[in-house]
Design an enzyme around this catalytic site. Structure first.
Site, PDB file in Angstrom:
ATOM      1  N   CYS A 173       0.277  -0.142 -14.914  1.00 25.61           N
ATOM      2  CA  CYS A 173      -0.361  -0.707 -13.722  1.00 25.61           C
ATOM      3  C   CYS A 173      -1.882  -0.768 -13.813  1.00 25.61           C
ATOM      4  O   CYS A 173      -2.526  -1.252 -12.873  1.00 25.61           O
ATOM      5  CB  CYS A 173       0.063   0.076 -12.489  1.00 25.61           C
ATOM      6  SG  CYS A 173       1.836  -0.037 -12.178  1.00 25.61           S
ATOM      7  N   HIS A 313      -6.745   1.749  -5.589  1.00 21.85           N
ATOM      8  CA  HIS A 313      -5.393   1.463  -6.087  1.00 21.85           C
ATOM      9  C   HIS A 313      -4.439   1.437  -4.894  1.00 21.85           C
ATOM     10  O   HIS A 313      -3.655   0.509  -4.750  1.00 21.85           O
ATOM     11  CB  HIS A 313      -4.983   2.516  -7.114  1.00 21.85           C
ATOM     12  CG  HIS A 313      -3.660   2.246  -7.742  1.00 21.85           C
ATOM     13  ND1 HIS A 313      -3.449   1.175  -8.594  1.00 21.85           N
ATOM     14  CD2 HIS A 313      -2.458   2.884  -7.639  1.00 21.85           C
ATOM     15  CE1 HIS A 313      -2.187   1.180  -8.997  1.00 21.85           C
ATOM     16  NE2 HIS A 313      -1.560   2.197  -8.436  1.00 21.85           N
ATOM     17  N   GLU A 324      -5.821   9.828  -5.247  1.00 19.17           N
ATOM     18  CA  GLU A 324      -6.968   8.924  -5.266  1.00 19.17           C
ATOM     19  C   GLU A 324      -8.067   9.388  -4.317  1.00 19.17           C
ATOM     20  O   GLU A 324      -9.256   9.341  -4.640  1.00 19.17           O
ATOM     21  CB  GLU A 324      -6.488   7.526  -4.886  1.00 19.17           C
ATOM     22  CG  GLU A 324      -7.424   6.429  -5.258  1.00 19.17           C
ATOM     23  CD  GLU A 324      -6.788   5.061  -5.096  1.00 19.17           C
ATOM     24  OE1 GLU A 324      -7.454   4.087  -5.477  1.00 19.17           O
ATOM     25  OE2 GLU A 324      -5.651   4.958  -4.594  1.00 19.17           O
ATOM     26  N   LYS A 345      -3.130  -3.916  -1.515  1.00 21.15           N
ATOM     27  CA  LYS A 345      -1.678  -3.854  -1.695  1.00 21.15           C
ATOM     28  C   LYS A 345      -0.962  -3.851  -0.352  1.00 21.15           C
ATOM     29  O   LYS A 345       0.222  -4.179  -0.285  1.00 21.15           O
ATOM     30  CB  LYS A 345      -1.299  -2.621  -2.511  1.00 21.15           C
ATOM     31  CG  LYS A 345      -1.705  -2.679  -3.980  1.00 21.15           C
ATOM     32  CD  LYS A 345      -1.191  -1.476  -4.742  1.00 21.15           C
ATOM     33  CE  LYS A 345      -1.599  -1.512  -6.216  1.00 21.15           C
ATOM     34  NZ  LYS A 345      -3.050  -1.281  -6.414  1.00 21.15           N
ATOM     35  N   HIS A 350       2.340  -4.707  -4.715  1.00 18.05           N
ATOM     36  CA  HIS A 350       1.928  -4.128  -6.002  1.00 18.05           C
ATOM     37  C   HIS A 350       2.554  -4.935  -7.132  1.00 18.05           C
ATOM     38  O   HIS A 350       3.751  -4.796  -7.435  1.00 18.05           O
ATOM     39  CB  HIS A 350       2.384  -2.678  -6.066  1.00 18.05           C
ATOM     40  CG  HIS A 350       1.857  -1.911  -7.242  1.00 18.05           C
ATOM     41  ND1 HIS A 350       1.142  -2.498  -8.269  1.00 18.05           N
ATOM     42  CD2 HIS A 350       1.957  -0.589  -7.575  1.00 18.05           C
ATOM     43  CE1 HIS A 350       0.824  -1.586  -9.164  1.00 18.05           C
ATOM     44  NE2 HIS A 350       1.314  -0.422  -8.767  1.00 18.05           N
ATOM     45  N   PHE A 409       1.666   4.375 -14.375  1.00 23.62           N
ATOM     46  CA  PHE A 409       2.658   5.231 -15.007  1.00 23.62           C
ATOM     47  C   PHE A 409       2.261   5.469 -16.463  1.00 23.62           C
ATOM     48  O   PHE A 409       1.754   4.584 -17.147  1.00 23.62           O
ATOM     49  CB  PHE A 409       4.034   4.579 -14.964  1.00 23.62           C
ATOM     50  CG  PHE A 409       4.715   4.660 -13.625  1.00 23.62           C
ATOM     51  CD1 PHE A 409       4.162   5.347 -12.565  1.00 23.62           C
ATOM     52  CD2 PHE A 409       5.940   4.044 -13.423  1.00 23.62           C
ATOM     53  CE1 PHE A 409       4.789   5.428 -11.339  1.00 23.62           C
ATOM     54  CE2 PHE A 409       6.597   4.117 -12.201  1.00 23.62           C
ATOM     55  CZ  PHE A 409       6.023   4.804 -11.157  1.00 23.62           C
TER      56      PHE A 409
END
Length: 426
Positions: A173, A313, A324, A345, A350, A409
């Site tokens: 990502c 993010h 975050e 998002k 996403h 990930f």
């Protein structure tokens, strides 16, 4: 970013294919209005799945200029990339036919490659799974292109006539951030003069939905798709899958100025780190993301207090939003409490590897318009997420330097600083 030879890299063209509207203008209209493009999945029957919502792109490849052979040859994600690259090239005003093709390159990020094409072709050759021994003669002639994500970069290179460095970056990502950061580095070090860089993903397929269902990463809030993506909200319970693409034309600052190009932003700093910890887990202290932010700020030669906006993010999972928030506090200190932060998002979902580039586009357009896009659907404060997340409504705000971050990930943590060139000394 400037290297030993003083080359500074800027964005002079933007193209976006995103849920809610194709084209950078439509994309920015959605964000600045605070509208959401999340809905019940329409590409297939989602009823067997735990999470049945997504942010889909209303995409007509033929209407957007792709020929019948291109449509037949390319997976949906590759189609996104080519259409988006063409918009970026047109927006830049560069005459690519007059460039040295060997000094023009392409870098495209993607997390999951031709997922939709491979899924469709397996169903075709296996007769919807009924055949153990599949019949390859039913497959599209260019099935190999679906298998190798490098075909995405090749398609874009062919489209713009680039014969220089041509690469696919796949770091989960953070692919969209990393692809643009890598492209900027190629210009900075003198390996290229112009780069067409960005990312694309079209992952809304049964196999992807099933995978995220298995680890309960996506939201089960199926009764209210429009409000299902809730980054930083106390009631958040997973992310909403999306799709799309964003592509940029990057060039050296002095060259852009000589030709009178419109400069959206300088890529002033970039860094990436790994937490070497867990495939999907995050340390709660945000140490690795904070380190990426620190290095990106150092490269940009900007103090934390210079950041006017953070494009987060903000996936909408419990652990990501806490991680975050901790990273912003760790890297920016007290300034973290006064700088506006938001997650797009909440509006466009996403899109995995593509989202980092889509968020760079949002950051550059925020600088262009001096408007911070909101975090939609943020109604319930979470005591663990106690920063200024710009809930619900866009905010007029002077944005001369923006921090955009990504988390992926595998433990990838990336940060990029965009700034107006006059905010920095050469």
């Amino acid at each position: 970013m400037s290297g030993r030879n003083g080359r500074r890299v800027v964005i002079t063209g933007i193209g976006v294919t995103a849920p809610g509207g194709v084209g950078a203008k439509n994309f920015w209209s959605l964000l600045s209005d605070g509208r959401t493009a999340t809905r019940r999945i329409s590409f297939f029957d989602p009823s067997p799945f735990r999470s049945q919502v997504a942010a889909e792109v209303d995409f007509d490849a033929e209407l957007l200029g792709l020929g019948a052979q291109e449509i037949r040859r390319m997976d949906r994600a590759a189609q996104f990339a080519v259409v988006t690259a063409r918009e970026a090239v047109a927006d830049s005003g560069l005459e690519f036919t007059s460039l040295d093709p060997h000094r023009t390159g392409v870098t495209i990020g993607s997390a999951v490659g031709a997922t939709m094409g491979l899924d469709q072709e397996y169903r075709t050759v296996s007769d919807s799974g009924r055949l153990d021994l599949v019949d390859h003669e039913y497959a599209v002639p260019h099935l190999y292109n679906y298998l190798v994500p490098s075909s995405f970069a090749a398609e874009v290179a062919w489209s713009v006539g680039a014969e220089g460095p041509t690469t696919v970056v796949s770091t989960g990502c953070t692919s969209g951030l990393d692809a643009v950061g890598y492209a900027a580095e190629l210009i900075r070090e003198g390996s290229a003069d112009v780069m067409v860089a960005g990312a694309t993903d079209a992952p809304i397929s049964p196999i992807t939905v099933a995978c995220f269902d298995a680890i309960k990463a996506t939201t089960p809030r199926n009764d209210d798709p429009e409000h299902a993506s809730r980054p930083f909200d106390g009631t958040r319970n997973g992310f909403v899958l999306g799709e799309g693409s964003a592509v940029f034309v990057l060039e050296e600052l002095d060259s852009a100025r000589r030709r009178g190009a419109h400069v959206y932003a300088e890529i002033a700093g970039y860094a990436t780190r790994s937490n070497a910890f867990h495939m999907t887990g995050l340390r709660p202290d945000g140490r690795e993301m904070a380190e990426a932010i620190r290095v990106a700020l150092d490269e940009a030669r900007l103090a934390p207090e210079a950041i006017d906006y953070i494009n987060a993010h903000g996936s909408g999972t419990k652990q990501n939003d806490r991680h975050e928030t901790a990273a912003f506090k760790r890297s920016l200190g007290e300034h973290a409490y006064s700088v506006p932060v938001s997650s797009i998002k909440s509006m466009v979902g996403h899109s995995l590897g593509a989202i980092g580039s889509i968020e760079i586009a949002a950051s550059a357009l925020a600088m262009e318009h001096h408007v911070v896009p909101p975090t939609a659907n943020l109604h319930t404060p979470d005591p663990e997420c106690d920063l200024d997340y710009v809930p619900l409504t866009a905010r007029d705000w002077r944005t001369d330097a923006v921090l955009s971050v990504g988390s992926g990930f595998g433990g990838f943590q990336s940060a990029m600083v965009l700034a107006r060139p006059d905010r920095r000394t050469a």
